[in-house]
Design a protein around this motif. Sequence first.
Motif, short mmCIF file in Angstrom:
data_model
loop_
_atom_site.label_atom_id
_atom_site.label_comp_id
_atom_site.label_asym_id
_atom_site.label_seq_id
_atom_site.Cartn_x
_atom_site.Cartn_y
_atom_site.Cartn_z
N GLN A 56 0.85 -1.19 0.00
CA GLN A 56 0.00 0.00 0.00
C GLN A 56 0.89 1.24 0.00
O GLN A 56 1.80 1.36 0.83
CB GLN A 56 -0.91 0.01 1.22
CG GLN A 56 -1.98 1.09 1.18
CD GLN A 56 -3.05 0.86 2.23
OE1 GLN A 56 -2.93 -0.03 3.06
NE2 GLN A 56 -4.09 1.66 2.21
N SER A 123 -6.99 -0.40 -4.02
CA SER A 123 -7.32 0.96 -4.42
C SER A 123 -6.48 1.39 -5.62
O SER A 123 -7.00 1.98 -6.58
CB SER A 123 -7.10 1.92 -3.25
OG SER A 123 -7.31 3.26 -3.63
N GLN A 126 -7.51 -0.60 -8.76
CA GLN A 126 -8.71 -0.04 -9.38
C GLN A 126 -8.38 1.21 -10.18
O GLN A 126 -8.91 1.41 -11.29
CB GLN A 126 -9.74 0.29 -8.30
CG GLN A 126 -11.05 0.85 -8.85
CD GLN A 126 -12.16 0.81 -7.82
OE1 GLN A 126 -12.95 -0.12 -7.76
NE2 GLN A 126 -12.22 1.83 -6.99
N SER A 301 -3.70 8.12 -2.54
CA SER A 301 -4.63 7.34 -1.72
C SER A 301 -5.87 8.18 -1.43
O SER A 301 -5.81 9.40 -1.36
CB SER A 301 -3.96 6.91 -0.41
OG SER A 301 -3.56 8.03 0.33
N PRO A 302 -7.03 7.53 -1.26
CA PRO A 302 -8.30 8.26 -1.15
C PRO A 302 -8.32 9.23 0.02
O PRO A 302 -7.78 8.96 1.10
CB PRO A 302 -9.33 7.14 -0.95
CG PRO A 302 -8.68 5.91 -1.48
CD PRO A 302 -7.21 6.08 -1.22
N GLN A 463 -9.92 -0.16 6.30
CA GLN A 463 -9.73 -0.44 4.89
C GLN A 463 -11.00 -0.97 4.23
O GLN A 463 -11.22 -0.76 3.04
CB GLN A 463 -8.55 -1.40 4.71
CG GLN A 463 -7.23 -0.72 5.06
CD GLN A 463 -6.03 -1.63 4.91
OE1 GLN A 463 -6.15 -2.84 4.84
NE2 GLN A 463 -4.85 -1.03 4.86
N GLU A 466 -12.87 2.23 3.66
CA GLU A 466 -12.19 2.97 2.59
C GLU A 466 -12.53 2.38 1.23
O GLU A 466 -12.82 3.10 0.27
CB GLU A 466 -10.68 2.92 2.81
CG GLU A 466 -9.86 3.59 1.73
CD GLU A 466 -8.37 3.35 1.92
OE1 GLU A 466 -7.66 3.33 0.91
OE2 GLU A 466 -7.94 3.18 3.07
N SER A 467 -12.50 1.05 1.14
CA SER A 467 -12.81 0.38 -0.12
C SER A 467 -14.24 0.66 -0.56
O SER A 467 -14.50 0.96 -1.73
CB SER A 467 -12.60 -1.13 0.04
OG SER A 467 -13.02 -1.83 -1.09
N GLU A 470 -14.95 4.31 -1.82
CA GLU A 470 -14.23 4.76 -3.02
C GLU A 470 -15.12 4.74 -4.25
O GLU A 470 -14.88 5.48 -5.21
CB GLU A 470 -13.00 3.89 -3.24
CG GLU A 470 -11.97 4.52 -4.15
CD GLU A 470 -10.61 3.87 -4.04
OE1 GLU A 470 -9.66 4.46 -4.56
OE2 GLU A 470 -10.49 2.78 -3.45
#
Length: 639
Positions: A56, A123, A126, A301-302, A463, A466-467, A470
Motif C-alpha cells: 500500500q 485501491s 482499481q 490514496s483516497p 480499509q 475505505e474500499s 471509493e
Amino acid sequence: MKYCISIFVALASVALSGCAQEKLEIKNPFPTRQELVQISAKSVELDAVEQPEVAQVETWELTGPLPDQIGYRAHTPADAVEEAFYNAIGSDTKTLQGSESMHCAAREVGHFVLEHDKLPYESLQQFIFARCGVMTTAHGVQYRTRPGATQADGIAQAEGAVESVRKHADQVQHTVDAGFWRGQKGDQVIFVTTTGRKIVELQPTPMEAAPGGKVVLQGRVLLPKMSYAYGLINQGDFGYERCKTDPSVPMPAFRIECAANTADELAYFQLAAKAKSSVMARSLLVQLVWPGGELSKVYRSPATRRALVKAQREQRAAASRAEAQQEGGKPAAGSELEGGEQDGSEQDGSEQEGGEQAEQAQAVEPVPLVASSGGASGDFPDYFVTLLNKVREEANMNPVDHAAKQSASIQSVTKQYIAANREDDEATANKLIMGVMAGWDVDGPVVDAGISSSWIMSRDPVQLLESMLETPGGRQTLMDPMASQVALGIHDHETSMSSIVASYAFVPDEHPNRRTKRVLDALEEQREAFGSRAPKEDSRLRSVSRKLAEKIEKGDVGVVEARDLLMDRVSQRYRKPVYGSAFVTHSLDEIDFPKQLLTPKNLPVSIIVAPFTKKGFPWTMYAVVIVFPQQPKANIAGL
C-alpha cells in the motif's frame, strides 16, 4: 484483487390503467425468514483463499502511455512474446478479446511489482484499470517472475496464459477481455496477465469531463433481459449523485448523463442495470473521469482514509479515557488522549513535514475480526458502524444505528453466500441477498435497502470502509441520507476478509404534499426527454386525493379501489373520459412511468401517494395513483 458487487435495490413498479376492476397482484420478491434459516443451517466448507502479498502506497506515478478516453482498441503486439498471446486471443473472437486497455493495465501492474515485489493494494489496482480505460468488471491479475527468462520462456508463458484465460471465459460464460505484458528489471523478468468480464459496450468516452462537469455515457448492455440502465457518480470526498437516464432510448441501448463536481480532481462513476422481473441491479462498470479537465497519471490514496484514520484515533482515545476512568486514573496531561497537543520535540534537529500526509500514512490497528468458531465477534460490527458515523458526521449527515440482531442474521448466511458465488450458484446467491435486503430482524418500517458485498485484501475495518467509500455503489449503501440502520456479516480468510454490508431506510416522516412533490418531480424529469411540460396537480381535487391516501394507509381501501374512486371524481370534474394508473413502489423517486404519462405536452393530474403495509411483506410500500383527463391528439408529443 477486489471483487465487489455492489447491489442497489429497486422494486419493480406495478402499473394498471383503465376502468376495469383489476386485482393488483403484489408479488413478494423476498424469501421468508424460515427459508433463510433453512439455508443457514446447511453446512458449508470454504477452501482457503490464496492471498497474494500487496503493498500500500500513498502515491504512485504510472509509466504510460495512457489513453485520454474510455473505449476499446485492439493491441498491436510489439514482439514475438506478445504475438503468441494476442494472436491466439484474437482467433477466438466469440469469447475472448485482447485490448490496448488491458495491455496497459498489465504493464502498469507489472512495473509496480518489479519495484515492490508485491501487487498494488486494491485501491491502486482499481485506479490502474480505470486510468487505462478498461471497460470490464470483475478484474483479475496473475503474474509470474523468472530470473533470466529467455524469449522462448516468454512464448511458453504467453501460451500458458492463453489457456488460463480460455478456461476463465468458459467458466464465466461472458466475453473476457485480456491483456499480457512482459517486463524486466535487472535479471528479474515478469509476466503479467489481466482479465475482466465484458458485459457492457460503451461508445468512446473522453476521460476529461465536458465544461461544467457534464459526462455523457452511451452504449449497450450485453446482459440478457435487462430493462433499465442507470448510473451513479461520486461527488466530493463522501457524496454521490444519481445520473439521468434518457427514457426515450430503448434498452439494451442507453444514454446516461452524469453531472460531475468540477471541484473534484477525479471522480469514479458506476453503471448498473436491472431486469424488469428483478429487484436487484447488476454492476456493469466502474470508471474514472476528471471533472477539472486535466488528466493525471498520478495515484493518490483516497481522501476518505484521512477521515477514517482520524476517526479511529478518536475512537481509541475515547476507549483509553474510559479505561483510565474505570481504573481511577486519567491520561497523562498534554497527551493526545486528553485532547492536548503531542510533544513537539524534533528528532535529529529536523521538523516533520507534510502533516496531513503523515496522518494519512499513520498505521491503523485492526480490531478482533472473528471468534475462533468462525462467527463474527461483537467488536467488529459495532466498531465499523462507529467509524462510519464519524465519516457521516464529517459529511454533515445523521448517524445510523447498528442493527445488531440483523447483523447476526446476515452473519448466519455469509458463508453460504460466499460458497454460492464460488460455485456460480446464482439462484442461491440472489435468494440470500434478497433475504438480507428484506431486513426481517430490522426494528423499523423499512422502505428501502442498499447492499454491498466484497472481498478485500485486509482484515481492517478502516480499509473495508475505505474500499466501500471509493465507489458510488458503496457510497449509496453507506452514505444514503435516508439510511437509519446498518448491519453486516463478515468471514475471516485469515489474511483477507469477505463482507456483506447492508443499510436500511425507514419511511420518512414527511407531509403528504412533500410525497406528492417527489412523484411530480420524478414525472417531470422523465417528461423532459419527450419535450413535454411539467405536470400540474389539480388543486381542486387535492382534498379528495389526500382523503383517499389516508384510507389506503389505514387499510380501509385497496390501491385499485382508490384509483377507481378518484377516476370517478376526475371524470365528473372534466366531463370527459379519464385515464388512471396505479403503481406500487418502494421509491417515489424511481418510478418507471408509462408512456401515456410522458407524451402529452400538457398534463393536469390528480394524484394519490400513500405508504402502506401488506401481510407477509417485510417492507412498507408506496401506493401511487395518477389520474388525468383524455388529451386531444394535438397535445401528444411527436404527433
